[in-house]
Design a protein around this motif. Sequence first.
Motif, PDB file in Angstrom:
ATOM      1  N   GLU A 208       3.271   7.660 -10.424  1.00 11.29           N
ATOM      2  CA  GLU A 208       2.612   8.509 -11.422  1.00 11.29           C
ATOM      3  C   GLU A 208       1.864   9.667 -10.759  1.00 11.29           C
ATOM      4  O   GLU A 208       1.969  10.815 -11.184  1.00 11.29           O
ATOM      5  CB  GLU A 208       1.640   7.668 -12.258  1.00 11.29           C
ATOM      6  CG  GLU A 208       0.963   8.443 -13.361  1.00 11.29           C
ATOM      7  CD  GLU A 208       0.025   7.566 -14.173  1.00 11.29           C
ATOM      8  OE1 GLU A 208      -0.928   8.130 -14.747  1.00 11.29           O
ATOM      9  OE2 GLU A 208       0.236   6.344 -14.243  1.00 11.29           O
ATOM     10  N   LYS A 209       1.142   9.380  -9.699  1.00 10.33           N
ATOM     11  CA  LYS A 209       0.415  10.420  -8.975  1.00 10.33           C
ATOM     12  C   LYS A 209       1.380  11.429  -8.364  1.00 10.33           C
ATOM     13  O   LYS A 209       1.155  12.641  -8.435  1.00 10.33           O
ATOM     14  CB  LYS A 209      -0.445   9.781  -7.881  1.00 10.33           C
ATOM     15  CG  LYS A 209      -1.286  10.758  -7.116  1.00 10.33           C
ATOM     16  CD  LYS A 209      -2.329  11.369  -8.026  1.00 10.33           C
ATOM     17  CE  LYS A 209      -3.323  12.175  -7.227  1.00 10.33           C
ATOM     18  NZ  LYS A 209      -4.335  12.739  -8.074  1.00 10.33           N
ATOM     19  N   ARG A 210       2.461  10.937  -7.755  1.00  6.15           N
ATOM     20  CA  ARG A 210       3.456  11.837  -7.177  1.00  6.15           C
ATOM     21  C   ARG A 210       4.052  12.742  -8.247  1.00  6.15           C
ATOM     22  O   ARG A 210       4.250  13.931  -8.032  1.00  6.15           O
ATOM     23  CB  ARG A 210       4.568  11.047  -6.501  1.00  6.15           C
ATOM     24  CG  ARG A 210       5.609  11.984  -5.853  1.00  6.15           C
ATOM     25  CD  ARG A 210       6.892  11.320  -5.534  1.00  6.15           C
ATOM     26  NE  ARG A 210       7.469  10.756  -6.739  1.00  6.15           N
ATOM     27  CZ  ARG A 210       8.381   9.808  -6.747  1.00  6.15           C
ATOM     28  NH1 ARG A 210       8.803   9.291  -5.622  1.00  6.15           N
ATOM     29  NH2 ARG A 210       8.874   9.346  -7.863  1.00  6.15           N
ATOM     30  N   SER A 211       4.313  12.185  -9.432  1.00  6.28           N
ATOM     31  CA  SER A 211       4.877  12.983 -10.526  1.00  6.28           C
ATOM     32  C   SER A 211       3.929  14.087 -10.949  1.00  6.28           C
ATOM     33  O   SER A 211       4.349  15.221 -11.205  1.00  6.28           O
ATOM     34  CB  SER A 211       5.204  12.089 -11.721  1.00  6.28           C
ATOM     35  OG  SER A 211       6.173  11.135 -11.358  1.00  6.28           O
TER      36      SER A 211
ATOM     37  N   PHE B  19      -2.793   3.543  -3.054  1.00  9.58           N
ATOM     38  CA  PHE B  19      -2.393   2.956  -4.323  1.00  9.58           C
ATOM     39  C   PHE B  19      -1.821   1.580  -4.039  1.00  9.58           C
ATOM     40  O   PHE B  19      -0.896   1.437  -3.245  1.00  9.58           O
ATOM     41  CB  PHE B  19      -1.329   3.819  -5.009  1.00  9.58           C
ATOM     42  CG  PHE B  19      -1.789   5.219  -5.303  1.00  9.58           C
ATOM     43  CD1 PHE B  19      -2.522   5.492  -6.440  1.00  9.58           C
ATOM     44  CD2 PHE B  19      -1.506   6.250  -4.430  1.00  9.58           C
ATOM     45  CE1 PHE B  19      -2.957   6.783  -6.707  1.00  9.58           C
ATOM     46  CE2 PHE B  19      -1.929   7.540  -4.689  1.00  9.58           C
ATOM     47  CZ  PHE B  19      -2.660   7.810  -5.833  1.00  9.58           C
ATOM     48  N   GLU B  20      -2.364   0.578  -4.683  1.00  5.65           N
ATOM     49  CA  GLU B  20      -1.885  -0.787  -4.499  1.00  5.65           C
ATOM     50  C   GLU B  20      -0.552  -0.986  -5.213  1.00  5.65           C
ATOM     51  O   GLU B  20       0.331  -1.652  -4.709  1.00  5.65           O
ATOM     52  CB  GLU B  20      -2.908  -1.806  -5.031  1.00  5.65           C
ATOM     53  CG  GLU B  20      -4.174  -1.896  -4.219  1.00  5.65           C
ATOM     54  CD  GLU B  20      -3.942  -2.491  -2.840  1.00  5.65           C
ATOM     55  OE1 GLU B  20      -3.034  -3.335  -2.689  1.00  5.65           O
ATOM     56  OE2 GLU B  20      -4.666  -2.104  -1.914  1.00  5.65           O
ATOM     57  N   LYS B  21      -0.412  -0.385  -6.392  1.00  2.45           N
ATOM     58  CA  LYS B  21       0.796  -0.567  -7.195  1.00  2.45           C
ATOM     59  C   LYS B  21       1.728   0.624  -7.026  1.00  2.45           C
ATOM     60  O   LYS B  21       1.299   1.770  -7.035  1.00  2.45           O
ATOM     61  CB  LYS B  21       0.436  -0.721  -8.669  1.00  2.45           C
ATOM     62  CG  LYS B  21      -0.390  -1.954  -8.967  1.00  2.45           C
ATOM     63  CD  LYS B  21      -0.690  -2.052 -10.425  1.00  2.45           C
ATOM     64  CE  LYS B  21      -1.557  -3.261 -10.724  1.00  2.45           C
ATOM     65  NZ  LYS B  21      -1.941  -3.300 -12.143  1.00  2.45           N
ATOM     66  N   HIS B  22       3.001   0.323  -6.913  1.00  2.00           N
ATOM     67  CA  HIS B  22       4.027   1.350  -6.764  1.00  2.00           C
ATOM     68  C   HIS B  22       4.006   2.294  -7.973  1.00  2.00           C
ATOM     69  O   HIS B  22       4.131   3.518  -7.814  1.00  2.00           O
ATOM     70  CB  HIS B  22       5.394   0.687  -6.612  1.00  2.00           C
ATOM     71  CG  HIS B  22       6.501   1.654  -6.373  1.00  2.00           C
ATOM     72  ND1 HIS B  22       7.298   2.116  -7.383  1.00  2.00           N
ATOM     73  CD2 HIS B  22       6.931   2.260  -5.236  1.00  2.00           C
ATOM     74  CE1 HIS B  22       8.182   2.962  -6.882  1.00  2.00           C
ATOM     75  NE2 HIS B  22       7.989   3.070  -5.581  1.00  2.00           N
TER      76      HIS B  22
ATOM     77  N   GLN C 270       6.110  13.245  -2.045  1.00  2.00           N
ATOM     78  CA  GLN C 270       6.838  11.990  -1.923  1.00  2.00           C
ATOM     79  C   GLN C 270       5.909  10.861  -1.526  1.00  2.00           C
ATOM     80  O   GLN C 270       4.764  11.088  -1.139  1.00  2.00           O
ATOM     81  CB  GLN C 270       8.011  12.121  -0.961  1.00  2.00           C
ATOM     82  CG  GLN C 270       7.651  12.416   0.475  1.00  2.00           C
ATOM     83  CD  GLN C 270       8.885  12.751   1.293  1.00  2.00           C
ATOM     84  OE1 GLN C 270       9.604  13.692   0.993  1.00  2.00           O
ATOM     85  NE2 GLN C 270       9.124  11.963   2.330  1.00  2.00           N
ATOM     86  N   LEU C 271       6.428   9.648  -1.657  1.00  2.00           N
ATOM     87  CA  LEU C 271       5.657   8.445  -1.340  1.00  2.00           C
ATOM     88  C   LEU C 271       5.848   8.085   0.121  1.00  2.00           C
ATOM     89  O   LEU C 271       6.867   8.385   0.736  1.00  2.00           O
ATOM     90  CB  LEU C 271       6.132   7.266  -2.185  1.00  2.00           C
ATOM     91  CG  LEU C 271       5.979   7.388  -3.690  1.00  2.00           C
ATOM     92  CD1 LEU C 271       6.511   6.143  -4.355  1.00  2.00           C
ATOM     93  CD2 LEU C 271       4.553   7.632  -4.084  1.00  2.00           C
ATOM     94  N   TRP C 272       4.832   7.394   0.645  1.00  2.00           N
ATOM     95  CA  TRP C 272       4.880   6.946   2.026  1.00  2.00           C
ATOM     96  C   TRP C 272       4.150   5.619   2.131  1.00  2.00           C
ATOM     97  O   TRP C 272       3.084   5.423   1.554  1.00  2.00           O
ATOM     98  CB  TRP C 272       4.223   8.000   2.926  1.00  2.00           C
ATOM     99  CG  TRP C 272       4.035   7.555   4.334  1.00  2.00           C
ATOM    100  CD1 TRP C 272       5.000   7.221   5.234  1.00  2.00           C
ATOM    101  CD2 TRP C 272       2.791   7.390   5.017  1.00  2.00           C
ATOM    102  NE1 TRP C 272       4.435   6.869   6.431  1.00  2.00           N
ATOM    103  CE2 TRP C 272       3.079   6.966   6.321  1.00  2.00           C
ATOM    104  CE3 TRP C 272       1.473   7.578   4.650  1.00  2.00           C
ATOM    105  CZ2 TRP C 272       2.095   6.708   7.256  1.00  2.00           C
ATOM    106  CZ3 TRP C 272       0.490   7.318   5.583  1.00  2.00           C
ATOM    107  CH2 TRP C 272       0.805   6.894   6.876  1.00  2.00           C
TER     108      TRP C 272
ATOM    109  N   MET D  66       0.849  -1.166   0.000  1.00  2.00           N
ATOM    110  CA  MET D  66       0.000   0.000   0.000  1.00  2.00           C
ATOM    111  C   MET D  66       0.897   1.233   0.000  1.00  2.00           C
ATOM    112  O   MET D  66       1.840   1.313   0.774  1.00  2.00           O
ATOM    113  CB  MET D  66      -0.878  -0.027   1.248  1.00  2.00           C
ATOM    114  CG  MET D  66      -1.940   1.017   1.300  1.00  2.00           C
ATOM    115  SD  MET D  66      -3.308   0.775   0.186  1.00  2.00           S
ATOM    116  CE  MET D  66      -3.868  -0.830   0.626  1.00  2.00           C
ATOM    117  N   TYR D  67       0.579   2.172  -0.861  1.00  2.00           N
ATOM    118  CA  TYR D  67       1.368   3.391  -0.975  1.00  2.00           C
ATOM    119  C   TYR D  67       0.456   4.609  -0.894  1.00  2.00           C
ATOM    120  O   TYR D  67      -0.696   4.562  -1.334  1.00  2.00           O
ATOM    121  CB  TYR D  67       2.113   3.444  -2.318  1.00  2.00           C
ATOM    122  CG  TYR D  67       3.085   2.314  -2.509  1.00  2.00           C
ATOM    123  CD1 TYR D  67       4.386   2.414  -2.048  1.00  2.00           C
ATOM    124  CD2 TYR D  67       2.695   1.141  -3.149  1.00  2.00           C
ATOM    125  CE1 TYR D  67       5.282   1.374  -2.219  1.00  2.00           C
ATOM    126  CE2 TYR D  67       3.579   0.105  -3.321  1.00  2.00           C
ATOM    127  CZ  TYR D  67       4.871   0.220  -2.858  1.00  2.00           C
ATOM    128  OH  TYR D  67       5.751  -0.810  -3.020  1.00  2.00           O
TER     129      TYR D  67
END
Length: 152
Positions: A52-55, A44-47, A15-17, A1-2
């Motif tokens: 993509e969302k972070r970008s 987000f299930e997939k990294h 950033q991701l967490w 989970m991201y």
Amino acid sequence: MYYVFVCPKCQSHAQLWQPGSKTVACQKCRAKIQTNTLRVYGPFEKHDDAVEKRSLIQAELSQKPGTFSSQESSIFSVPLDKEIQLNPPKAKKPHQIILDVLKENGTMIVADCEYYCAERGVDSETFQKMLKKLIEAGDIYRPDKGLIALVP
């Protein structure tokens, strides 16, 4: 989970967490942030989806430095799923599990109580220690040989 978040201090870095820690540091300004106060986007299930969302968020932040607002763009419209708990509940302590089993079932045979507690993760040795402490503390008593009950 991201999850994706924007640093609430500098408001210029996305950033991701991944849940599991109580704090996270911004990679840009090094601010220490409590994770229970973060405004997150996801899950987000997939990294790859999270990247993509972070970008997309970072691209918007780069165009409008210092003006971060989650209401400005549809990029920020991914809601946090209400069913997901960012901070999962802590496991109950063994003595509380014993008390809960006795509340649910009333007066019980010690072996039966031990069985129900084992189903909830209390091993036999811990059960015996906690049982002794609960009796000494006066939270439970032995109404008859081999039985235990909550003190009324």
